[in-house]
Scaffold this active site. Sequence first.
Site: not given
Ligand code: CO
Length: 441
Positions: A45, A50, A97-98, A139-140, A143
């Site tokens: 995701g 991000q 998380c990236l 999660h997304e 953000h």
């Molecule tokens: Co994340």
Amino acid sequence: MKQKIITKENPILRKQTEEVLDFGIETQNIIDDMIETMRKENGIGLAAPQIGLSKKIFVCEFSPKEDSGLSGFPLTVFINPKIIKSSKKLATMVEGCLSFPGMELLVKRPESIEIEGFDRYGKKIIVRASGLYARAIQHENDHLNSTLLTDHLEEIDLAFIGTGDLGLEALELLHADSQYNVKVVITSKIVSKQKNRKAPINPIKELAKNLGINVLEVENINDPKIIETIKRSHIKLGVMADFGQIIKKEVLDIFSMGLINIHPSLLPKYRGPSPVQQTILDGNKEAGVSLILTGEKMDAGDLISQAKIRLAGTETTTILKQYLGEIGANLLLNTLSYYVSGDLKPVRQDDDKASYTRLFKPENGFVDENTSEAEVERKVRAFDKWPKVYTVSNGKRVQITAAHLDEDKKLVIDRVKPEGKNEMNYSDYLLGYKHALTFRR
Ligand code: CO
């Protein structure tokens, strides 16, 4: 085009995102970039902040490998999303998380959700998701509301139980990890056998004091008063390494999430007190470390995870134990959250394949001309710290403190310590004592 991912506490990740009003070429390009970036980074995701854009857009997708047994979810693009329903039932999963590379946290969230918003062309969509799909969406969506993975951190209290060197690295890593709070270190009270002698150093106690962790020194952990004290701390999870005391059921019962033992062998091989020494004595080509649940039967509990290493054949017990301590600590930190979340299910050991080690005695260190050179060399490495290897020459006791095998597998003695003398090079010993120490070829 793949975009650079913004990481950590960059203010962009905390900025309020704006609604998308135009579904034209610009938005389409952003979405294409996001999909490409997510795929190239092996993420499941990605949200617009991000890649540095404060817009209400996220993408997610998971296509697991066919043999993985995991269920995936389709490529999903959400614009201006809003979660409209969340299940009361919560699930705990390990999440990454990236924007936080390498970080994995246990996060509790609703097990299933319903979300509405628009697809990439501005068509209204509603998605009902559960499991990992619901997890990725939440999660997304976080953000887009300036909430980050780290905001979900809930520390897990644990007790560390240990005395010897093996657990040093594990204690240090657990203490440094934000997921875990080592509330107490329980260690054996070491008393000197000789009067008026200072007690030997307890490395775990020293480290715990240096890290500022509460230390509970116990002569017997099964003492009812000690059990009461541990109970009062309300700790449910324990990690144990190199403790040296039998743990009775009353103590095990305190740790409702389990008491995980770090054992330096590839269980069920080498249960018992001397696995590292026995590994070296047997001349094994490999060694390893196992994480198991502590049960009432020694080292026979269910296996959580295991790591194997190849041996050079020159390791001493001190070196190998230190190495296995480091491997075990990393294994622990890499698998503990998956155990806690329930994703990693412990499996039973095969008792039929079990082997056992014993506690060595000083006389086990004795070698003489009937002992093979190869055995002498292995014993010197296995008994480097205790009980030491010795022979008797000309009526005098001589310790062999260092030796190796040469290219022709012939024993080369490097260092010795004659009775009542300091340790010395073997060549110096030969000059003074004349009698070479010889063993069976
Ligand atoms: Co994340």
